[in-house]
Design an enzyme around this catalytic site. Sequence first.
Site, short mmCIF file in Angstrom:
data_model
loop_
_atom_site.label_atom_id
_atom_site.label_comp_id
_atom_site.label_asym_id
_atom_site.label_seq_id
_atom_site.Cartn_x
_atom_site.Cartn_y
_atom_site.Cartn_z
N ARG A 138 0.82 -1.21 0.00
CA ARG A 138 0.00 0.00 0.00
C ARG A 138 0.86 1.27 0.00
O ARG A 138 0.68 2.15 -0.83
CB ARG A 138 -0.92 0.01 1.24
CG ARG A 138 -1.95 -1.11 1.31
CD ARG A 138 -2.90 -1.08 0.14
NE ARG A 138 -3.62 0.18 0.04
CZ ARG A 138 -4.11 0.65 -1.11
NH1 ARG A 138 -3.93 -0.01 -2.25
NH2 ARG A 138 -4.78 1.78 -1.13
N THR A 258 9.48 3.07 6.59
CA THR A 258 8.12 3.62 6.67
C THR A 258 7.34 2.92 7.78
O THR A 258 6.23 2.43 7.58
CB THR A 258 7.39 3.48 5.33
OG1 THR A 258 7.26 2.09 4.99
CG2 THR A 258 8.12 4.20 4.23
N CYS A 289 1.99 6.54 10.70
CA CYS A 289 1.03 7.51 10.18
C CYS A 289 0.38 8.28 11.33
O CYS A 289 0.15 9.49 11.24
CB CYS A 289 -0.02 6.81 9.33
SG CYS A 289 -0.90 5.47 10.16
N ASN A 320 -3.71 -4.25 6.21
CA ASN A 320 -3.46 -5.58 5.68
C ASN A 320 -2.98 -6.59 6.72
O ASN A 320 -2.94 -7.78 6.44
CB ASN A 320 -2.42 -5.52 4.55
CG ASN A 320 -3.07 -5.42 3.19
OD1 ASN A 320 -4.19 -5.87 3.00
ND2 ASN A 320 -2.36 -4.84 2.24
N GLY A 348 1.63 2.45 19.01
CA GLY A 348 2.90 2.92 19.54
C GLY A 348 3.10 4.40 19.34
O GLY A 348 4.16 4.94 19.66
#
Length: 481
Positions: A138, A258, A289, A320, A348
């Site tokens: 993704r 990432t 994110c 996912n 986290g």
Amino acid sequence: MTVNDDSFTNWKIREEIAESMIPLIGKLHRERDVTVLLHSRSLVNKSVVSILKTHRFARQIAGAELSVTETMPFLQALTALDLGPSQIDLGMLATMYKADERGLSVEEFTAEAVAGATGANKIERREPRDVVLYGFGRIGRLVARLLIEKAGSGNGLRLRAIVVRGGGAQDIVKRASLLRRDSIHGQFQGTITVDEENGTIVANGNAIKVIYADDPTSVDYTEYGIRDAILIDNTGKWRDREGLSRHLRPGIEKVVLTAPGKGDVPNIVHGVNHDTVKPEERILSCASCTTNAIVPPLKAMDDEYGVLRGHVETVHSFTNDQNLLDNYHKSDRRGRSAALNMVITETGAASAVAKALPDLKAKISGSSIRVPVPDVSIAILNLQLARETTREEVHDYLREVSLTSPLKRQIDFITAPDAVSSDFIGSRHASIVDAGALKVDGDNAILYLWYDNEFGYSCQVVRVVQHVSGVEYPTYPATAV
């Protein structure tokens, strides 16, 4: 003439002006590496309607619509200047010009406001920096879209390869198809072809080599003509320095993860602590994110009001790593159907705040609930402040932060009373303050922060990569720090 006729005539005039802006914006981008923005939103490669909508959106945060009739003179003034690589915000130019009382012409004011990017002050174009994507899920595919979009004049970042595990017959065709069409983010803007014989995906003229490998240590990138590249690990399989060091193969200069980094791996949130990255640092993380969504507004609130403690509750779209239907999963609840349930899980993000904001003394706790939507999440940030304030004060402060502060690329602001999660698909900001949901009572403030946990986060990743690659160009007019 009726009111309807007046409105339509006005629309056609603005449409014509927007149409004439497109070649000017494109030429600045291709020939001079200048990205034209409007209140931090890029106007490069945008349609006539997109340009008009971007101008109209200004009313949501600035209180009044910004017309192309106001910004076009500044764009025309820019084309006459000896500009170097930079980002120039037409919205900021128009806003500052209105407030300026010296009687300067648009041309004089523009030349002064962007002086740092002209003549002897302008920086030289950087040589293209090679980028490799390790993993093509993704985030990997969205980062690929952004890198291809930003190839622009051919300078800056250049996506050279993706590394994936072999997937059998027509693997490369299927991966190209997933890049071409996305159920959430729509069609790829451009053309994609596949050269199966040479193992290459060609997207908007960018030849991207598909390398098959099960282990990072088995790849010599120089064999593919790749030099001094930034490798972006989208798998999250390795999160500490030892594991990520496996990527430091011939041809790879730096590794960007990432996902939240562990141990001494720096967790970087662009706009907040990206300027702390040391030139010699070869391994770093872009955090999560959710961390990117909460840290910029948390910093903004701490800078103005002081934060004594806080709690973040994230209502997060499913991902996912959850099961589509009930099945075994190593985590206690993630084995239950993601499409049918709200699932309590851990985050986290709260603990990661300390890495991105080491000067913040407040204790931040956090928890998360996964819900049955495929993208866009919301973080509810409950803060105890060091001083009492009002809802109106916080509202106006955050609106101003989103417009003029150094965090304007990270923090967006929306006043629409009927906004829902799907409205924020494709947002390029790390988080969007929902003004209507804001609650303030004395020293307690509750912020509702929307974020596209896929695309908005991918934009933050690309910003970090641009920064560590030396191809992040300055923005004008400069904002106060």
